[in-house]
Design a protein around this motif. Structure first.
Motif, PDB file in Angstrom:
ATOM      1  N   VAL A  34       0.854  -1.179   0.000  1.00 51.31           N
ATOM      2  CA  VAL A  34       0.000   0.000   0.000  1.00 51.31           C
ATOM      3  C   VAL A  34       0.895   1.235   0.000  1.00 51.31           C
ATOM      4  N   ARG A  35       0.385   2.311  -0.546  1.00 54.46           N
ATOM      5  CA  ARG A  35       1.116   3.585  -0.576  1.00 54.46           C
ATOM      6  C   ARG A  35       0.856   4.323   0.731  1.00 54.46           C
ATOM      7  N   VAL A  36       1.929   4.802   1.351  1.00 52.96           N
ATOM      8  CA  VAL A  36       1.843   5.521   2.620  1.00 52.96           C
ATOM      9  C   VAL A  36       2.670   6.784   2.485  1.00 52.96           C
ATOM     10  N   GLY A  37       2.210   7.866   3.135  1.00 48.46           N
ATOM     11  CA  GLY A  37       3.002   9.069   3.057  1.00 48.46           C
ATOM     12  C   GLY A  37       2.442  10.216   3.846  1.00 48.46           C
ATOM     13  N   SER A  38       3.083  11.361   3.629  1.00 51.65           N
ATOM     14  CA  SER A  38       2.724  12.572   4.345  1.00 51.65           C
ATOM     15  C   SER A  38       2.785  13.750   3.391  1.00 51.65           C
ATOM     16  N   TRP A  39       1.696  14.525   3.375  1.00 54.91           N
ATOM     17  CA  TRP A  39       1.697  15.758   2.581  1.00 54.91           C
ATOM     18  C   TRP A  39       2.616  16.780   3.218  1.00 54.91           C
ATOM     19  N   GLU A  40       2.671  16.799   4.554  1.00 56.90           N
ATOM     20  CA  GLU A  40       3.515  17.768   5.272  1.00 56.90           C
ATOM     21  C   GLU A  40       4.989  17.580   4.931  1.00 56.90           C
ATOM     22  N   ALA A  41       5.428  16.305   4.896  1.00 57.05           N
ATOM     23  CA  ALA A  41       6.839  16.006   4.641  1.00 57.05           C
ATOM     24  C   ALA A  41       7.133  15.809   3.160  1.00 57.05           C
ATOM     25  N   ASN A  42       6.072  15.723   2.339  1.00 55.09           N
ATOM     26  CA  ASN A  42       6.215  15.451   0.912  1.00 55.09           C
ATOM     27  C   ASN A  42       7.042  14.185   0.694  1.00 55.09           C
TER      28      ASN A  42
END
Length: 80
Positions: A34-42
Motif C-alpha cells: 500500500v502507498r503511505v506518506g505525508s503531505w507535510e513532509a512530501n
C-alpha cells in the motif's frame, strides 16, 4: 488510523509529521503493498500490507525508524 512522528530536533519548521495510508492495496510479485506518506513532509513510499491497519502502520514505523536511526535523529511515534 494515522501514525504521528515526533522529532526531537525539527527539520526545517517541522517537528511533528503525520503519515497515513493512501489508496487501496495493490499487488506485485512480492505480495500486497500500500502507498503511505505525508503531505507535510512530501514523502511517499510503499510498505507491505499487514492483517490490520495498525499492523500496516507498524511496517511504516519500522521503515521510518530505521532511516531516522541511521541519520542519528531522536524521534518517537504515536498512533492516532
Amino acid at each position: 488510523m494515522k501514525l504521528l512522528l515526533f522529532l526531537e530536533k525539527p527539520i526545517g519548521s517541522k517537528s511533528r509529521i503525520e503519515f497515513s495510508i493512501s489508496g487501496p492495496p495493490k499487488k506485485d510479485g512480492k505480495g500486497n503493498y500500500v502507498r503511505v506518506g505525508s503531505w507535510e513532509a512530501n514523502q511517499w513510499f510503499h510498505v507491505a500490507v499487514g492483517k490490520t491497519e495498525k499492523q500496516t502502520l507498524v511496517n511504516v514505523r519500522r521503515r521510518l525508524g530505521a532511516g531516522l536511526r541511521q541519520r542519528g535523529l531522536a524521534h518517537r511515534f504515536e498512533y492516532i
